[in-house]
Design an enzyme around this catalytic site. Sequence first.
Site, PDB file in Angstrom:
ATOM      1  CG  ASP A 177      -2.076   0.891   1.132  1.00 44.09           C
ATOM      2  OD1 ASP A 177      -2.402   1.294   0.003  1.00 44.09           O
ATOM      3  OD2 ASP A 177      -2.684   1.194   2.170  1.00 44.09           O
TER       4      ASP A 177
ATOM      5  CD  GLU B 182      -6.351   4.494   4.324  1.00 46.42           C
ATOM      6  OE1 GLU B 182      -5.577   3.671   3.809  1.00 46.42           O
ATOM      7  OE2 GLU B 182      -5.978   5.439   5.051  1.00 46.42           O
TER       8      GLU B 182
ATOM      9  CD  GLN C 127      -3.703   4.296  10.508  1.00 46.95           C
ATOM     10  OE1 GLN C 127      -4.901   4.238  10.254  1.00 46.95           O
ATOM     11  NE2 GLN C 127      -2.846   4.914   9.705  1.00 46.95           N
TER      12      GLN C 127
ATOM     13  CD  GLU D 196      -5.407   2.581  -0.509  1.00 48.62           C
ATOM     14  OE1 GLU D 196      -4.512   2.014  -1.164  1.00 48.62           O
ATOM     15  OE2 GLU D 196      -5.394   2.692   0.738  1.00 48.62           O
TER      16      GLU D 196
ATOM     17  CG  HIS E  50      -4.440  10.351   2.216  1.00 48.71           C
ATOM     18  ND1 HIS E  50      -5.517  10.226   3.069  1.00 48.71           N
ATOM     19  CD2 HIS E  50      -3.563   9.393   2.600  1.00 48.71           C
ATOM     20  CE1 HIS E  50      -5.308   9.235   3.910  1.00 48.71           C
ATOM     21  NE2 HIS E  50      -4.128   8.702   3.660  1.00 48.71           N
TER      22      HIS E  50
ATOM     23  CG  ASP F 236      -6.072  -0.437   3.143  1.00 47.99           C
ATOM     24  OD1 ASP F 236      -6.229  -1.627   3.465  1.00 47.99           O
ATOM     25  OD2 ASP F 236      -5.077   0.237   3.466  1.00 47.99           O
TER      26      ASP F 236
ATOM     27  CD  GLU G 200      -7.897  12.328   3.827  1.00 46.70           C
ATOM     28  OE1 GLU G 200      -7.297  13.142   3.110  1.00 46.70           O
ATOM     29  OE2 GLU G 200      -8.077  11.138   3.499  1.00 46.70           O
TER      30      GLU G 200
ATOM     31  CB  THR H  19      -7.822  -4.851   1.941  1.00 44.70           C
ATOM     32  OG1 THR H  19      -6.993  -4.503   3.057  1.00 44.70           O
ATOM     33  CG2 THR H  19      -7.625  -3.854   0.814  1.00 44.70           C
TER      34      THR H  19
ATOM     35  CE  LYS I   7      -4.057   2.049   7.223  1.00 38.00           C
ATOM     36  NZ  LYS I   7      -4.727   2.942   6.293  1.00 38.00           N
TER      37      LYS I   7
ATOM     38  NE  ARG J 200      -8.458   6.377   9.037  1.00 35.92           N
ATOM     39  CZ  ARG J 200      -7.660   6.211   7.976  1.00 35.92           C
ATOM     40  NH1 ARG J 200      -6.383   5.894   8.125  1.00 35.92           N
ATOM     41  NH2 ARG J 200      -8.139   6.353   6.758  1.00 35.92           N
TER      42      ARG J 200
END
Lengths: 402, 402
Positions: free
Chosen positions: B116, B189, B230, B191, B123, B223, B348, B247, B243, B227
């Site tokens: 990844d 996420e 993490q 991606e 970002h 993904d 975000e 996925t 994570k 948080r």
Amino acid sequence: MSWIDIPDGSPFGPDNLPLGVFRHGDEEPRVGAAIGDQIIDLAPVASAQMLDGAQLFAQPSLNAFLALGRPAWRATRDWLLDLVRNSADRDTVEPHLIPRSAVSMQLPFEVADYVDFYASEQHATNLGRLFRPDSEPLLPNWKHLPVGYHGRAGTIVASGTDIVRPSGQRKAPDASAPTYGPSRRLDIEVELGYVVGTPSTLGKPVSVDEFEDHVYGVVIVNDWSARDLQAWEYVPLGPFLGKSFATSVSPWVVSLDALAASAVPLGVQDPPVLPYLRGRHLTNYDITFEVRLNGHLVSSPPYRDIYWSPAQMLAHLTVNGASVRTGDLYASGTVSGAGKDQRGSFIELTWGGREPLVLDGEEHGFLEDGDEVTISAWASRPDGSRLGLGEVTGRIIPTQPT
Amino acid sequence: MSWIDIPDGSPFGPDNLPLGVFRHGDEEPRVGAAIGDQIIDLAPVASAQMLDGAQLFAQPSLNAFLALGRPAWRATRDWLLDLVRNSADRDTVEPHLIPRSAVSMQLPFEVADYVDFYASEQHATNLGRLFRPDSEPLLPNWKHLPVGYHGRAGTIVASGTDIVRPSGQRKAPDASAPTYGPSRRLDIEVELGYVVGTPSTLGKPVSVDEFEDHVYGVVIVNDWSARDLQAWEYVPLGPFLGKSFATSVSPWVVSLDALAASAVPLGVQDPPVLPYLRGRHLTNYDITFEVRLNGHLVSSPPYRDIYWSPAQMLAHLTVNGASVRTGDLYASGTVSGAGKDQRGSFIELTWGGREPLVLDGEEHGFLEDGDEVTISAWASRPDGSRLGLGEVTGRIIPTQPT
């Protein structure tokens, strides 16, 4: 103990019987068990005895066997112990003994996911001092969880594979921009690797008490590392190219059953860990590594005092619901003891390159082209006997022209 | 353009022809190509035309096809384009058209290694502000190399798979010790993922100009991220349990050939990158994502301005000699644009949870049990037409009892 002749001091006595994958001449690679200086070619022996699943030993990896689970692993071990102890089996087995010197050993299993932990307090402290000299060496999370990350499974190689010096970016502390070139701080990491056999279910954590249901055994791991690449790249997402070029594993997978007599209680964890990391019988293994550089013994890292037990590593790895698969490998992280001659990497042994080793009167810092590193390991037992894990070896060759 | 009826606005027009693995009733999963609302069942069509390698389409993953390499990919694409354009093929193909609504789509390929990246400047800047509010948001290495790390391949799941809310450790900033529980800051996420077909050799870097020799095509990647887990775990070795629980990838792999008309020049990179990251024709793709939460469009992240091109990601990933394998997946990292409605994650979009979204008059922060997230994507072409990448979807279900 066995009708098979086993030289004194062999790592592979009659109660070890590790499994690996060998290639003999032009024949297809297949599964064998090591005993003394020989290999039992298991597929024909199992066929001769009309065992169910004999064909699992005719495969070029241990994965199909590993997927069978603990009851089958136990039954196979009992069968192997009988074969080598019971002279009535001699006529069946003897035609299928092959000298270890006559084969080349392969990667023993196809690696699914590879996770690398960071479970040695001494190593984490040393690396903290070297990489982050201005802060506390041990980070706040370190004693609450076994810190780990994912490595590259596709570049795990068999012992004996040459290691191409990696190139990449590094930046000197006083430089304004990085430069590109072959790594100048090529290193090893001495680790113990746990091999997963039984898969788990996505969404269901594996508890610490289920460790032996999932893990078949152990290998020695050398997680080659390029410290200059690592130092520049690793913030904030962790090590990547500094590690991903190659990881070597020993060819013989030693079962947890064979290691059982070398289990020792896990040391006290203070502060206490969260309940999912607690267990009734958390253990470590009394294993000592020996690291040889071009034949010179340079370090003897002890495994027994490592902070996190392998059952805790597995419980943590899956506590978020992540599943494990047959062929998963998770490694302890570098094993370092308190003594200078117990450190499991050259960055520690030479303290960042500032205190070179002296071998045959010559100074030696990080790895040079042509250097060969061999890591062996032994498990000690209360009766004073030892069980060998064999060895993993690799030689550095120059960066390839592009 | 095709004798096959394609509804207006379909993502899968006659020049897209993405490949995936479908299951139809009780039949074995196998490879199909999407067109409009239908799937061409490729194995019987290829057999009827006596094509070499027709059996590759009878397999439950694309890996064997992916391993063939670019000349075979091109030839297959030409064959497919002919099939759907040439009405002479209608009698052969029509019996093997299956409505997409009648099948369930599987994971399209067996994932080897998963990497990844972190290639969107917007970002990385946003996350830096949120995770490290007291320092420069973009770290010193960010514009010199595409920062990346390894993720967990074994927990990559097909679109539509329920996502079990992960549990684990988190620590509030003012708490002295961590606590355990289901994640409270569950996120996505958005991606783009690149699918490797042709393997490379250990020890030999893949240059930026060799990108199309190795990469077959793209999928949409979600993904999923916890948080709170993490934030507590990720120093110093990077994200791990935050994570690794799941996925999700979209079912249809869109080829680079189909995407070619959507290629756009890579933006200026300042400071200039090292030579191994330079190339004559570095490009990105003009792709726009759409993120829907329980049916509401909440964001439209643009891919075209992402800082690092996929050829640079591959060159960096292998510059240390690491090899790639068939089935490797490397993803861009979260794609975020400058606008508030272009951010590719809820951390975000809600600025760390402090600015909840308002949907149907209700505030919505991180993901709640029962929430469903669907990410679709479209590539734009200079002639104004669009090519769809399909979608990836998943629903959050509660932590399972242990």
